[in-house]
Each structure stands twice: as C-alpha cells, then as structure tokens.
Write an enzyme that holds these catalytic residues in place. Sequence first.
Site, PDB file in Angstrom:
ATOM      1  N   ASP A   1      36.287  42.622  -0.120  1.00  0.00           N
ATOM      2  CA  ASP A   1      35.231  42.520   0.888  1.00  0.00           C
ATOM      3  C   ASP A   1      35.525  41.402   1.891  1.00  0.00           C
ATOM      4  O   ASP A   1      34.612  40.889   2.528  1.00  0.00           O
ATOM      5  CB  ASP A   1      33.882  42.284   0.217  1.00  0.00           C
ATOM      6  CG  ASP A   1      32.721  42.829   1.060  1.00  0.00           C
ATOM      7  OD1 ASP A   1      32.872  43.909   1.655  1.00  0.00           O
ATOM      8  OD2 ASP A   1      31.667  42.166   1.118  1.00  0.00           O
ATOM      9  N   ALA A   2      36.794  41.032   2.022  1.00  0.00           N
ATOM     10  CA  ALA A   2      37.178  39.964   2.953  1.00  0.00           C
ATOM     11  C   ALA A   2      37.383  40.548   4.345  1.00  0.00           C
ATOM     12  O   ALA A   2      38.491  40.606   4.866  1.00  0.00           O
ATOM     13  CB  ALA A   2      38.439  39.264   2.458  1.00  0.00           C
TER      14      ALA A   2
END
Length: 429
Positions: free
Chosen positions: A304-305
């Site tokens: 989720d970066a």
Amino acid sequence: MQATPLEKLRVYLRGEYVGALTSDSGTLSFAYDGAYCEKKDAPKLSVSLPIQKETFSHHAAAPFFSGLLPDGDVRKHLAKHLKLSPENIFGLLEAVGGDCAGAVSLYKEHDLLNNTTNPTYKVLSDTEAAEILSSLNHRPFLVGEEGIRMSGAGAQDKLMVSFVGKKIALPTGQTPSTHIIKPPIKGAENSVQNEFFCMRLAQKIGLPAPDTKILYVDQNPYYCVTRYDRETNETGEVARLHQEDFCQALHIPPELKYENDSGPSLEACFNLLDQRIRSGSMPGKDKLTFLYGVIFNVLIGNGDAHAKNFSILYRNGAETLAPFYDLLCTEIYNKNGKFRMAMKIDGHYMPHTMSARNWKNFAASIGIAPSLMHKALRKVINDVSREATGLYLDLHSDTGTTSPVYEKIMGVIASNTQELELQLLTWDT
C-alpha cells in the site's frame, strides 16, 4: 433564470490568509490573495499551485484540495452523513476543513480567524473516548460535533486528537491536533500491532518515522501516532507545519493514487524529488532516503506504499522528505499468494518476479548508478536483518504490545530478504 451565487472558502496557511477557494456550481477555482502574492518568500500551497496572481482552474486546483479529504469508503461515509456527493470537494471541506493534514485550514468568509493562541479542548472521559473510537466508521471525524472541523487524508478511519495529561482530548475552534488515532482495520487482523511493528522497525534502522504507540481504550488496542506536521515551541504552543503528499504535488487526484489506476509511478516520485533538489529547496540526501524507504517497503511486504503515502514537509522556507508513515505489512493479508506492490519497479508489481537486471534498470530510470543501488539494497537488507529480531523479541515480551502478527511479519521479511539476497548474488552476471 437566476444564476447560482458563487461560494467561497477562505484558505489559510499556518493561520495566515493566502487566498480563496471558489465553487461555481461545483466547478472549483483558487486564487492567491493579491497582498499575499506581493510578500517576499511567501510559502506556496503546493508544488502544483505556485505563487501567481492568475486564478487556478478546476483542473489545477481540484487535485490539491481533494487531497485534503479522505478517500475511498471513509469519504463515502462522510458524504453520506453530510448528505453530499463524495465528489463535492467544496461542500466536504466546508464541513470538515478546519484542521487538515499540514497547515491548511479553510473557513467560510464570515468565520474569520482570530489571533488567539490559547488552545481549547474537549477532554474526553474514558467512556466517551471508547464510544467515539468504536463508532468512527459510522461518523467519520465526528462530523457535526459543535466546534470540531477536522479532516484526514487516506482510506482509513481515524481521529485527530490531542492529549491533556493522559486524557484524550478533541481540539476545538482553531486549536491544532497533535496525534492521530486509528482503530483496527476491518478484515486485517492485528493491524494495530502490524503498523506499530513496521513503524518501530523503520525507526530502528534509521529511517525518519514519527513516534507511535499502542493505546488501549476500554481494553481495546488502537494505533496512535504523533503528528510530524505539528511542532511545539519552547512555550508549549503547538503550531502547524505545512506538508503535501506526492499526489497533491504531482497534480493527481486521490482516487488515482495507485499506479495501476494511472496514478504516479516511482519514476514520477523520484523525478519530483529531483526537481525539488535542483531548485535548491530540498537536500540531495532525501533522494537516497526515499530509495531506502522503497526498499524497506519491499522487504516488509507493504503493498500500500502509493504516492499519497509519501509527502513533502515544509519548514522555514525549506523542503524535506516527510517522515515515513502508514507502514504496514500487507503481504500477510494476501489470500491468493500473489502479493503486488502499489508502484512498479522496472515493470514489476511482484518483487518475487524480479532479477538483478530489473534493479539496475530501475536505477537507470531514476538517475542513480547501479553501484549505488547495490549499496542501498545491501544496506537496507543488513539493517533490517540486524534490528527485526530484537524488536520482535522486545515487543513479544511486553504484555501491552505482544501479538501473533509479529511472527507472520518476520516470515515475510525472511522470505523477501532471501529473494533479494539471491538477486544480489547475480548482480555482476
């Protein structure tokens, strides 16, 4: 037929009036105040909104101001509670834009800011705090509560708070919050401990990351992080620091934050940093720090970066890469065994499909030497390997932080470390 009157919100930066956001039947525009433009070294709202006397169109203004609001289901819940469309950026900011990420505040024209520095709070009892935190999914940001107008970016439920003694307190009026509390993520078991571990590990290896803790309210764990976009002076006064995430700086609306949705790539993020470094606004070392962060996210399995989870922090006329935040091992929640990153590395979303050649190509695409990429990979691998086990044992030995999730994260780190080690072995072949 009578024309719909224009609506305006006054936009403030660290309490100083900088301009007006105007809505013409939902079409936005933003204009800096003429006097503000004349000020020497006046801080800009965004890389994408430089100081100018000309008015910014909806296309130019909407991504930045939309980025001050939550996205995903949190925005939908907020809009539903306010009986607004999730696309009504102006209406949502009118309701909750008093305390946003960074130093931006928005107020109606007649709600002029006063110059008082006396903070005001609503101190919560333990029962009140438990009730509020357990119901955030039904009432985001306590919308409608008298004297409270707060907003937070991202797709997670959260509450912006301060602490009066050891009590959770809600800042009221123009008082800035100092901490963010997040409840467990639905469907992500032990997410509180997961994020706590990953953030602490980042700190342990020397990456910039804010202080965090696991906060128990009514015996339930919550993730609590100190806001890096706040600072306290010698007299104890809390001030806002301006910041913007990479989507805002790159003129990308928050709903397109993932590269797979035509959002920013890592190359675009590094190019943004290169531009800020060449302008003399940002130190060159921040590019290397960002690279360490990218590698760290690969090692911990953080899918989720995306570009909204990286930011630029503004302080005293200078720009720096903001401390890392929202670090989470999402790989342990992957059900199909096909973990994907939010942004590609040399065309690969899945790190286990990569080779040394991909890392070299990635190095070329972001303008660094292959030898520096090799050193960065080796450094982060060594640092994480050195610190992860000790952190795991320390947290497990404390009844306030122990969790079975740490063992799963350690398994992901071991697997990803092994994969990267194999790729480094073939670096020169």
